[in-house]
Design a protein around this motif. Structure first.
Motif, PDB file in Angstrom:
ATOM      1  N   PHE A 127      -7.730  17.344  -5.903  1.00  0.00           N
ATOM      2  CA  PHE A 127      -6.489  16.956  -6.588  1.00  0.00           C
ATOM      3  C   PHE A 127      -6.798  16.270  -7.913  1.00  0.00           C
ATOM      4  CE2 PHE A 127      -3.525  16.495  -2.622  1.00  0.00           C
ATOM      5  CZ  PHE A 127      -3.443  17.865  -2.546  1.00  0.00           C
ATOM      6  N   SER A 128      -7.823  15.396  -7.925  1.00  0.00           N
ATOM      7  CA  SER A 128      -8.117  14.641  -9.143  1.00  0.00           C
ATOM      8  C   SER A 128      -8.562  15.558 -10.274  1.00  0.00           C
ATOM      9  CB  SER A 128      -9.204  13.599  -8.861  1.00  0.00           C
ATOM     10  OG  SER A 128     -10.470  14.206  -8.673  1.00  0.00           O
ATOM     11  N   LEU A 138       0.955  10.320  -6.489  1.00  0.00           N
ATOM     12  CA  LEU A 138       1.801  10.806  -5.403  1.00  0.00           C
ATOM     13  C   LEU A 138       1.109  11.906  -4.614  1.00  0.00           C
ATOM     14  CD1 LEU A 138       5.436  10.796  -6.867  1.00  0.00           C
ATOM     15  CD2 LEU A 138       4.512   9.394  -5.018  1.00  0.00           C
ATOM     16  N   ALA A 139       0.292  12.732  -5.290  1.00  0.00           N
ATOM     17  CA  ALA A 139      -0.448  13.773  -4.571  1.00  0.00           C
ATOM     18  C   ALA A 139      -1.451  13.147  -3.612  1.00  0.00           C
ATOM     19  CB  ALA A 139      -1.163  14.694  -5.551  1.00  0.00           C
ATOM     20  N   PHE A 140      -2.114  12.048  -4.036  1.00  0.00           N
ATOM     21  CA  PHE A 140      -3.019  11.338  -3.132  1.00  0.00           C
ATOM     22  C   PHE A 140      -2.248  10.854  -1.896  1.00  0.00           C
ATOM     23  CE2 PHE A 140      -5.994   9.868  -6.795  1.00  0.00           C
ATOM     24  CZ  PHE A 140      -6.520  11.146  -6.862  1.00  0.00           C
ATOM     25  N   GLY A 141      -1.053  10.311  -2.123  1.00  0.00           N
ATOM     26  CA  GLY A 141      -0.242   9.862  -0.999  1.00  0.00           C
ATOM     27  C   GLY A 141       0.193  11.008  -0.116  1.00  0.00           C
ATOM     28  N   ALA A 142       0.566  12.145  -0.733  1.00  0.00           N
ATOM     29  CA  ALA A 142       1.014  13.306   0.038  1.00  0.00           C
ATOM     30  C   ALA A 142      -0.126  13.888   0.862  1.00  0.00           C
ATOM     31  CB  ALA A 142       1.586  14.361  -0.904  1.00  0.00           C
ATOM     32  N   GLY A 143      -1.328  13.987   0.263  1.00  0.00           N
ATOM     33  CA  GLY A 143      -2.463  14.519   1.004  1.00  0.00           C
ATOM     34  C   GLY A 143      -2.828  13.636   2.186  1.00  0.00           C
ATOM     35  N   THR A 144      -2.759  12.336   1.989  1.00  0.00           N
ATOM     36  CA  THR A 144      -3.034  11.402   3.075  1.00  0.00           C
ATOM     37  C   THR A 144      -1.942  11.466   4.133  1.00  0.00           C
ATOM     38  OG1 THR A 144      -4.079   9.952   1.443  1.00  0.00           O
ATOM     39  CG2 THR A 144      -3.630   9.018   3.601  1.00  0.00           C
ATOM     40  N   GLY A 271       4.141   5.796   5.465  1.00  0.00           N
ATOM     41  CA  GLY A 271       3.377   4.716   4.867  1.00  0.00           C
ATOM     42  C   GLY A 271       2.471   5.190   3.745  1.00  0.00           C
ATOM     43  N   SER A 272       1.847   6.350   3.930  1.00  0.00           N
ATOM     44  CA  SER A 272       0.953   6.879   2.894  1.00  0.00           C
ATOM     45  C   SER A 272       1.718   7.296   1.654  1.00  0.00           C
ATOM     46  CB  SER A 272       0.161   8.063   3.453  1.00  0.00           C
ATOM     47  OG  SER A 272      -0.649   7.656   4.531  1.00  0.00           O
ATOM     48  N   LEU A 273       2.871   7.949   1.859  1.00  0.00           N
ATOM     49  CA  LEU A 273       3.703   8.327   0.710  1.00  0.00           C
ATOM     50  C   LEU A 273       4.202   7.083  -0.015  1.00  0.00           C
ATOM     51  CD1 LEU A 273       5.782  11.290   2.169  1.00  0.00           C
ATOM     52  CD2 LEU A 273       4.128  11.409   0.296  1.00  0.00           C
ATOM     53  N   GLY A 274       4.628   6.102   0.763  1.00  0.00           N
ATOM     54  CA  GLY A 274       5.087   4.861   0.141  1.00  0.00           C
ATOM     55  C   GLY A 274       3.984   4.150  -0.601  1.00  0.00           C
ATOM     56  N   LEU A 324      -3.250   4.772   7.030  1.00  0.00           N
ATOM     57  CA  LEU A 324      -4.032   5.318   5.920  1.00  0.00           C
ATOM     58  C   LEU A 324      -3.417   4.967   4.567  1.00  0.00           C
ATOM     59  CD1 LEU A 324      -5.110   8.853   7.204  1.00  0.00           C
ATOM     60  CD2 LEU A 324      -6.540   6.833   6.913  1.00  0.00           C
ATOM     61  N   SER A 325      -2.560   3.971   4.574  1.00  0.00           N
ATOM     62  CA  SER A 325      -1.935   3.565   3.311  1.00  0.00           C
ATOM     63  C   SER A 325      -2.940   2.906   2.376  1.00  0.00           C
ATOM     64  CB  SER A 325      -0.768   2.607   3.585  1.00  0.00           C
ATOM     65  OG  SER A 325      -1.188   1.496   4.358  1.00  0.00           O
ATOM     66  N   THR A 326      -4.135   2.607   2.882  1.00  0.00           N
ATOM     67  CA  THR A 326      -5.199   2.082   2.016  1.00  0.00           C
ATOM     68  C   THR A 326      -5.783   3.163   1.107  1.00  0.00           C
ATOM     69  OG1 THR A 326      -6.808   2.506   3.764  1.00  0.00           O
ATOM     70  CG2 THR A 326      -5.875   0.286   3.646  1.00  0.00           C
ATOM     71  N   VAL A 327      -5.637   4.432   1.484  1.00  0.00           N
ATOM     72  CA  VAL A 327      -6.330   5.508   0.765  1.00  0.00           C
ATOM     73  C   VAL A 327      -5.795   5.719  -0.654  1.00  0.00           C
ATOM     74  CG1 VAL A 327      -6.861   7.979   0.764  1.00  0.00           C
ATOM     75  CG2 VAL A 327      -7.087   6.639   2.874  1.00  0.00           C
ATOM     76  N   PRO A 328      -4.464   5.831  -0.875  1.00  0.00           N
ATOM     77  CA  PRO A 328      -3.998   6.046  -2.252  1.00  0.00           C
ATOM     78  C   PRO A 328      -4.430   4.954  -3.231  1.00  0.00           C
ATOM     79  CG  PRO A 328      -2.261   6.632  -0.711  1.00  0.00           C
ATOM     80  CD  PRO A 328      -3.348   5.975   0.098  1.00  0.00           C
TER      81      PRO A 328
END
Length: 410
Positions: A127-128, A138-144, A271-274, A324-328
């Motif tokens: 994605f990056s 947002l793509a990082f959040g969506a992938g997570t 949570g990841s999207l948020g 996994l909200s730490t990932v974004p």
């Protein structure tokens, strides 16, 4: 490299990446459901199963920087395909394991290295490089979140399969679903030695992999970020591997364990999207600190309350939002500090710390259970580590690494 040069729409890249995340994270999230059936059938202690899953977490982390470096240099497609094949073979070996050594080979070594090559971490690296900057957080959040949705779908599906065809065949079915990654990987193909960079970080001409690593590990904020990510892995891996057994020990049914894992996955999708959305609107270090603090509060409440289906599901919702909200914010900070050229590799080293924590969380869960007859020591250790990581993230500086701006050619 931009999506325009490849002729692939950003929407299709995000969709393919999300499906890869879902298909690879889903089976892995069901690991705890196989602990009791396997240990009962073969007469093993929980430390045997825990060691295999701990090795999986460790080798996933060990392999991630190397998989990221290969993807950065030679392109993502080959790495995703090789990882999916190893993952599927590992699940089949796990299904037919009759000794602890074979179980560790399949569930630990093969699945661990397979995950290193095809999990959501490689998706975020793609994605990056493939998406415009405005799409990335947002793509990082969506992938997570897609990986989380896999966790929502697979545990109930796995419960039904285990009850109907047995745990052996369930693992074979999961292996088949992992192979669907192979056609999806084409949409995530990146060109070898991509030179895409973040506009917030000055490029370094012909920076080598050793130079990139030396720069990163001299950077105090990166080291703090990597250290804080250890706790994330410890908590998540322990809960994934041992929560179903903990609930069974507390007198609840196996179905409650499966549904709690599913609720974690569903809540984590939101949570990841948020978290991806918040990463563009607030301090990422403060976001990480609040996430780790929230986990410690949720775990403390869960282990102090009497066990019940309501408490289990409520815990699933609370910890799921923070799962996994730490990932974004973590991946966004890596990209902010160093750009995107070696994003997959540098995030891979952060993820190694995550998986080192995961190894200890799963392994200690099994070993200390055999010693004390309960999981209480590891639950409280998870609380303490959460508080420590909340503090560790606060000194992080949210800015690009200082680099000399290259002079234009005369």
């Amino acid at each position: 490299m931009t999506t325009r040069t490849r002729g692939v729409a950003p929407e299709l890249i995000v969709l393919a990446g999300c499906l890869v995340s879902l298909l690879t994270f889903g089976p892995r999230a069901t690991a705890g459901m196989f602990q009791i059936p396997m240990t009962v059938e073969y007469g093993w202690g929980r430390d045997v199963f825990s060691l295999a899953i701990a090795v999986q977490n460790l080798l996933w982390g060990v392999g991630q920087p190397f998989a990221g470096a290969v993807a950065d240099r030679f392109g993502t497609l080959r790495v995703l395909c090789a990882g999916a094949l190893l993952y599927a073979i590992g699940l089949v070996v796990m299904a037919h394991a009759v000794t602890p050594g074979v179980l560790t080979l399949g569930a630990g070594v093969l699945v661990g290295f397979g995950l290193a090559g095809c999990s959501f971490n490689l998706v975020l690296g793609a994605f990056s490089k493939l998406l415009p900057e405005s799409w990335r957080p947002l793509a990082f959040g969506a992938g997570t979140a897609a990986g989380s949705f896999g966790q929502f779908l697979f545990p109930p599906f796995g419960n039904v399969l285990i009850d109907s065809v047995g745990w052996h065949q369930t693992l074979v079915v999961f292996a088949g679903t992992v192979l669907l990654v192979l056609p999806l990987a084409w949409a995530l193909a990146t060109r070898p030695q991509g030179s895409a960079i973040s506009p917030t970080a000055a490029p370094v001409a012909n920076q080598s992999i050793p130079q990139a690593l030396a720069e990163a590990f001299r950077h105090r904020s990166y080291v703090l970020l990597v250290a804080g990510f250890f706790t994330c892995g410890f908590q998540l891996a322990f809960i994934t591997a041992h929560l179903p057994a903990y609930l069974r020990d507390s007198g609840l049914s196996a179905a409650i364990g499966g549904w709690t894992l599913a609720v974690i996955g569903l809540a984590n999708a939101f949570g990841s999207l948020g978290s991806g959305w918040l990463s563009t609107r607030m301090s990422k270090r403060w976001l990480l600190a609040w996430i780790y603090l929230g986990r410690s509060i949720a775990i403390t409440a869960f282990i102090l309350l009497p066990a019940s289906p309501f408490a289990a599901i409520a815990f699933g919702l609370a910890i799921g939002v923070l799962w996994l909200s730490t990932v974004p914010p973590t991946s966004s900070l890596v990209m902010l500090m160093f750009g995107t050229r070696y994003m997959a590799m540098l995030y891979g080293f952060a993820f190694f710390s995550h998986q080192l924590g995961g190894f200890l969380g799963v392994w200690l869960g099994g070993v200390l259970y055999e010693v004390f007859g309960s999981y209480q020591v590891v639950w409280w250790l998870s609380v303490v580590l959460g508080l420590a990581s909340a503090a560790i993230n606060l000194p992080i500086e949210e800015r690009p690494v200082d680099r000399p701006v290259p002079l234009p050619a005369e």
